[in-house]
Scaffold this motif. Structure first.
Motif, PDB file in Angstrom:
ATOM      1  N   LYS A   1       0.903  -1.205  -0.004  1.00  0.00           N
ATOM      2  CA  LYS A   1       0.129   0.050   0.078  1.00  0.00           C
ATOM      3  C   LYS A   1       0.864   1.309   0.139  1.00  0.00           C
ATOM      4  O   LYS A   1       0.742   2.212  -0.615  1.00  0.00           O
ATOM      5  CB  LYS A   1      -0.957  -0.188   1.295  1.00  0.00           C
ATOM      6  N   ASN A   2       1.899   1.438   0.831  1.00  0.00           N
ATOM      7  CA  ASN A   2       2.754   2.190   0.714  1.00  0.00           C
ATOM      8  C   ASN A   2       3.477   2.729  -0.326  1.00  0.00           C
ATOM      9  O   ASN A   2       3.490   3.791  -1.001  1.00  0.00           O
ATOM     10  CB  ASN A   2       3.914   2.181   1.797  1.00  0.00           C
ATOM     11  N   ALA A   3       3.907   1.682  -1.179  1.00  0.00           N
ATOM     12  CA  ALA A   3       4.569   1.927  -2.453  1.00  0.00           C
ATOM     13  C   ALA A   3       3.366   2.525  -3.350  1.00  0.00           C
ATOM     14  O   ALA A   3       3.882   3.219  -4.161  1.00  0.00           O
ATOM     15  CB  ALA A   3       5.017   0.545  -2.998  1.00  0.00           C
ATOM     16  N   LYS A   4       2.249   1.911  -3.277  1.00  0.00           N
ATOM     17  CA  LYS A   4       1.366   2.413  -4.355  1.00  0.00           C
ATOM     18  C   LYS A   4       0.992   3.956  -3.946  1.00  0.00           C
ATOM     19  O   LYS A   4       0.690   4.945  -5.092  1.00  0.00           O
ATOM     20  CB  LYS A   4      -0.068   1.598  -4.127  1.00  0.00           C
ATOM     21  N   GLU A   5       0.731   4.043  -2.643  1.00  0.00           N
ATOM     22  CA  GLU A   5       0.633   5.735  -2.483  1.00  0.00           C
ATOM     23  C   GLU A   5       1.322   6.666  -2.913  1.00  0.00           C
ATOM     24  O   GLU A   5       1.158   7.793  -3.185  1.00  0.00           O
ATOM     25  CB  GLU A   5       0.141   5.727  -0.949  1.00  0.00           C
ATOM     26  N   ILE A   6       2.659   6.142  -2.673  1.00  0.00           N
ATOM     27  CA  ILE A   6       3.799   7.185  -3.161  1.00  0.00           C
ATOM     28  C   ILE A   6       4.067   7.048  -4.710  1.00  0.00           C
ATOM     29  O   ILE A   6       5.010   8.008  -5.290  1.00  0.00           O
ATOM     30  CB  ILE A   6       5.049   6.961  -2.298  1.00  0.00           C
ATOM     31  N   SER A   7       3.573   6.146  -5.520  1.00  0.00           N
ATOM     32  CA  SER A   7       4.063   5.912  -7.085  1.00  0.00           C
ATOM     33  C   SER A   7       3.390   7.389  -7.759  1.00  0.00           C
ATOM     34  O   SER A   7       4.251   7.714  -8.380  1.00  0.00           O
ATOM     35  CB  SER A   7       3.151   4.750  -7.381  1.00  0.00           C
ATOM     36  N   TYR A   8       2.519   8.002  -7.337  1.00  0.00           N
ATOM     37  CA  TYR A   8       2.077   9.270  -8.029  1.00  0.00           C
ATOM     38  C   TYR A   8       2.814  10.236  -7.778  1.00  0.00           C
ATOM     39  O   TYR A   8       3.427  11.080  -8.595  1.00  0.00           O
ATOM     40  CB  TYR A   8       0.638   9.173  -7.997  1.00  0.00           C
ATOM     41  N   SER A   9       3.477  10.391  -6.509  1.00  0.00           N
ATOM     42  CA  SER A   9       4.271  11.531  -6.105  1.00  0.00           C
ATOM     43  C   SER A   9       5.644  11.251  -6.764  1.00  0.00           C
ATOM     44  O   SER A   9       6.485  12.299  -7.272  1.00  0.00           O
ATOM     45  CB  SER A   9       4.251  11.759  -4.780  1.00  0.00           C
ATOM     46  N   LEU A  10       6.260   9.961  -6.610  1.00  0.00           N
ATOM     47  CA  LEU A  10       7.427   9.875  -7.322  1.00  0.00           C
ATOM     48  C   LEU A  10       7.621   9.970  -8.816  1.00  0.00           C
ATOM     49  O   LEU A  10       8.605  10.203  -9.489  1.00  0.00           O
ATOM     50  CB  LEU A  10       7.541   8.260  -6.891  1.00  0.00           C
ATOM     51  N   ALA A  11       6.457   9.777  -9.386  1.00  0.00           N
ATOM     52  CA  ALA A  11       6.470   9.849 -10.778  1.00  0.00           C
ATOM     53  C   ALA A  11       6.848  11.477 -11.225  1.00  0.00           C
ATOM     54  O   ALA A  11       7.140  11.819 -12.152  1.00  0.00           O
ATOM     55  CB  ALA A  11       5.082   9.674 -11.334  1.00  0.00           C
ATOM     56  N   ASN A  12       6.456  12.261 -10.158  1.00  0.00           N
ATOM     57  CA  ASN A  12       6.444  13.664 -10.349  1.00  0.00           C
ATOM     58  C   ASN A  12       7.849  14.326  -9.545  1.00  0.00           C
ATOM     59  O   ASN A  12       8.061  15.544  -9.663  1.00  0.00           O
ATOM     60  CB  ASN A  12       5.462  14.552  -9.958  1.00  0.00           C
ATOM     61  N   ALA A  13       8.771  13.361  -9.260  1.00  0.00           N
ATOM     62  CA  ALA A  13       9.823  13.601  -8.569  1.00  0.00           C
ATOM     63  C   ALA A  13      10.810  14.493  -9.790  1.00  0.00           C
ATOM     64  O   ALA A  13      10.862  13.935 -10.856  1.00  0.00           O
ATOM     65  CB  ALA A  13      10.837  12.560  -7.886  1.00  0.00           C
ATOM     66  N   THR A  14      11.500  15.453  -8.980  1.00  0.00           N
ATOM     67  CA  THR A  14      12.620  16.191 -10.024  1.00  0.00           C
ATOM     68  C   THR A  14      13.768  14.912 -10.414  1.00  0.00           C
ATOM     69  O   THR A  14      14.177  14.421  -9.551  1.00  0.00           O
ATOM     70  CB  THR A  14      13.005  17.475  -9.405  1.00  0.00           C
ATOM     71  N   THR A  15      14.418  15.341 -11.682  1.00  0.00           N
ATOM     72  CA  THR A  15      15.613  14.736 -11.730  1.00  0.00           C
ATOM     73  C   THR A  15      16.455  15.037 -10.596  1.00  0.00           C
ATOM     74  O   THR A  15      17.316  14.030 -10.350  1.00  0.00           O
ATOM     75  CB  THR A  15      16.124  15.143 -13.217  1.00  0.00           C
ATOM     76  N   ARG A  16      16.733  16.363 -10.069  1.00  0.00           N
ATOM     77  CA  ARG A  16      17.668  16.619  -9.182  1.00  0.00           C
ATOM     78  C   ARG A  16      17.437  15.841  -8.051  1.00  0.00           C
ATOM     79  O   ARG A  16      18.470  15.287  -7.405  1.00  0.00           O
ATOM     80  CB  ARG A  16      17.633  18.145  -9.026  1.00  0.00           C
ATOM     81  N   GLN A  17      16.401  15.611  -7.605  1.00  0.00           N
ATOM     82  CA  GLN A  17      15.830  15.064  -6.263  1.00  0.00           C
ATOM     83  C   GLN A  17      16.482  13.437  -6.591  1.00  0.00           C
ATOM     84  O   GLN A  17      16.884  12.912  -5.442  1.00  0.00           O
ATOM     85  CB  GLN A  17      14.613  15.083  -5.966  1.00  0.00           C
ATOM     86  N   LYS A  18      16.337  13.103  -7.607  1.00  0.00           N
ATOM     87  CA  LYS A  18      16.577  11.519  -7.751  1.00  0.00           C
ATOM     88  C   LYS A  18      18.015  11.475  -7.824  1.00  0.00           C
ATOM     89  O   LYS A  18      18.464  10.287  -7.370  1.00  0.00           O
ATOM     90  CB  LYS A  18      15.725  10.969  -9.027  1.00  0.00           C
ATOM     91  N   ASN A  19      18.739  12.314  -8.575  1.00  0.00           N
ATOM     92  CA  ASN A  19      19.998  12.147  -8.813  1.00  0.00           C
ATOM     93  C   ASN A  19      20.651  12.473  -7.501  1.00  0.00           C
ATOM     94  O   ASN A  19      21.812  11.682  -7.096  1.00  0.00           O
ATOM     95  CB  ASN A  19      20.604  13.212  -9.908  1.00  0.00           C
ATOM     96  N   GLU A  20      20.268  13.137  -6.658  1.00  0.00           N
ATOM     97  CA  GLU A  20      20.693  13.704  -5.246  1.00  0.00           C
ATOM     98  C   GLU A  20      20.724  12.174  -4.449  1.00  0.00           C
ATOM     99  O   GLU A  20      21.962  11.844  -3.705  1.00  0.00           O
ATOM    100  CB  GLU A  20      20.397  14.857  -4.646  1.00  0.00           C
ATOM    101  N   ALA A  21      19.691  11.571  -4.428  1.00  0.00           N
ATOM    102  CA  ALA A  21      19.404  10.420  -3.669  1.00  0.00           C
ATOM    103  C   ALA A  21      20.335   9.322  -4.145  1.00  0.00           C
ATOM    104  O   ALA A  21      20.885   8.717  -3.340  1.00  0.00           O
ATOM    105  CB  ALA A  21      18.122   9.968  -3.930  1.00  0.00           C
ATOM    106  N   LEU A  22      20.648   9.301  -5.347  1.00  0.00           N
ATOM    107  CA  LEU A  22      21.565   8.401  -5.889  1.00  0.00           C
ATOM    108  C   LEU A  22      22.868   8.471  -5.388  1.00  0.00           C
ATOM    109  O   LEU A  22      23.851   7.926  -4.985  1.00  0.00           O
ATOM    110  CB  LEU A  22      21.426   8.199  -7.373  1.00  0.00           C
ATOM    111  N   TYR A  23      23.364   9.954  -5.522  1.00  0.00           N
ATOM    112  CA  TYR A  23      24.823  10.176  -4.927  1.00  0.00           C
ATOM    113  C   TYR A  23      24.989  10.023  -3.666  1.00  0.00           C
ATOM    114  O   TYR A  23      26.057   9.534  -2.925  1.00  0.00           O
ATOM    115  CB  TYR A  23      25.170  11.705  -5.409  1.00  0.00           C
TER     116      TYR A  23
END
Length: 415
Positions: A11-33
């Motif tokens: 359920k938690n994964a499904k609930e955040i799927s919509y917000s994660l789809a709109n995460a910025t490239t910068r946020q995702k890259n920062e998390a990976l770094y």
């Protein structure tokens, strides 16, 4: 209790799927770094947890199996490099693949979107946590990981470190979750979560694939790797020896390792003896057909079962054939549609092989161990898809996307 917690994770994964789809490239890259830095800052802690998993293995566990589980400083550094490599790649989401205008005046765009919640079920390899987590994050897909009991401690610390990185980047830590149970019941529950999980990716043996196939959730199959290398009669001897030794023995525990060697009888008995001697000297056990057994009587005969076995060990089945067509027929009969290669100096023979072997990856004059997302320049892979729908071969960032049509009008109505 297990069902309640697994359901909550989904359920938690499904609930955040919509917000994660709109995460910025910068946020995702920062998390990976940040995740790469977390790995490098916690090497000792990771190795300590990995030792717990290794110490828990039953006595007599094959070394090839231990190799799939074992981590060292170099492995962890490679995982950190993978994270940075994926961060440096273009964001695959919201990419306009095509656009056109129709007579009604509507402007239509085909735009990439995430697949949705991914459920990755795997055995042994703890690096899957990092590869799958990184690829799913960069492609904006929440991922639920279920590791085998053999890598439980290692995977827990890797996912915890990844969660720290997500929080530091301002992203929801539920973008990457690990099922916290060793019991097989957890997998059974996941398979019923079609309301929350959009795609399953099983990475393991035939039994796991068969089990997951019972689910109604769409699946990207990572089936066992019964890979073949075919030495054609026009093959250069030295090249054949180098390629076959690498394809079989570089790492026997990976799915791209060659498990069956096919050799043209017209290549010559002396060359066949020399190639097999090279394998024998490297400690590779050989199981051969009657033709080779007549040449080298001390080599045991292969059984029918050998031709369809993924050994993941220093064992190789060897069969002679009379033509490219016969080699292709054998691969179609016993292969798993993973990776198959031909070694030859003949362009027509190579093209016949490449055109008629319908595996996810076919190769000419190269080791089957190159069948890997990283080696293909994709950064990493979530698995090698041996199915036919949506994706085949290494599944990287682009294969973790689907698309939608965005239609822009100016008030049009249809007559």
């Amino acid at each position: 209790m297990i069902e309640k917690i697994v359901t909550e994770i989904c359920k938690n994964a499904k609930e955040i799927s919509y917000s994660l789809a709109n995460a910025t490239t910068r946020q995702k890259n920062e998390a990976l770094y940040y995740a790469a830095q977390e790995l490098e800052d916690n090497v000792d802690e990771i190795l300590e947890e990995n030792d717990k998993d290794l110490d828990s293995l039953p006595k007599g566990t094959p070394k090839s199996y231990q190799d799939r589980l074992y981590l060292n400083d170099n492995n962890i550094a490679a995982m950190a490099d993978t994270l940075r490599d994926i961060a440096a790649r273009p964001d695959p989401i919201k990419k306009i693949l095509d656009y056109w205008k129709v007579p009604s005046g509507l402007l239509i765009e085909r735009v990439t979107t995430p697949l949705g919640v991914m459920g990755v079920i795997f055995e042994s390899r703890p690096n899957v946590c990092i590869d799958a987590g990184a690829l799913c994050l960069k492609s904006s897909n929440p991922v639920i990981l279920r590791c085998g009991s053999d890598s439980f401690h290692t995977c827990n610390i890797l996912v915890d470190l990844f969660k720290h990185a997500l929080r530091d980047a301002g992203l929801n830590h539920n973008a990457i979750q690990l099922i916290p149970f060793k019991e097989h019941e957890a997998v059974d529950i996941m398979l019923k979560m079609e309301k929350y999980i959009d795609v399953l990716v099983p990475r393991g043996g035939k039994r796991l694939i068969e089990k997951v196939s019972q689910s109604r959730i769409p699946m990207l199959k990572h089936l066992n790797g019964i890979c073949h290398t075919y030495v054609h009669k026009a093959a250069d001897l030295n090249m054949a020896i180098e390629i076959v030794l690498n394809a079989k023995l570089r790492r026997v525990s990976i799915c791209g390792a060659t498990e069956t060697l096919l050799i043209d009888r017209d290549w010559g008995d002396d060359k066949i003896r020399e190639l097999l001697a090279a394998l024998w000297k490297k400690g590779c056990a050989l199981r051969v057909d009657q033709y080779i057994n007549a040449l080298i009587p001390q080599l045991p005969l292969a059984t029918e079962e050998d031709w369809g076995t993924e050994y993941l060990d220093k064992i190789l089945s060897v069969k002679t054939v009379n033509s490219v067509g016969e080699a292709v027929t054998h691969i179609r009969t016993y292969g798993s549609s993973h990776t198959d290669a031909i070694v030859t100096a003949s362009a027509p023979a190579a093209e016949e092989f490449l055109n008629n072997v319908d595996s996810a990856v076919v190769m000419k004059n190269a080791s089957t161990q190159f069948s890997d997302g990283g080696e293909f320049g994709m950064g990493a892979e979530i698995g090698i898809s041996t199915g036919r729908l949506h994706a085949r071969g290494p599944v990287g960032l682009e294969q973790l996307c689907t698309f939608k049509y965005v239609v822009r009008g100016t008030g049009q109505t249809r007559s």
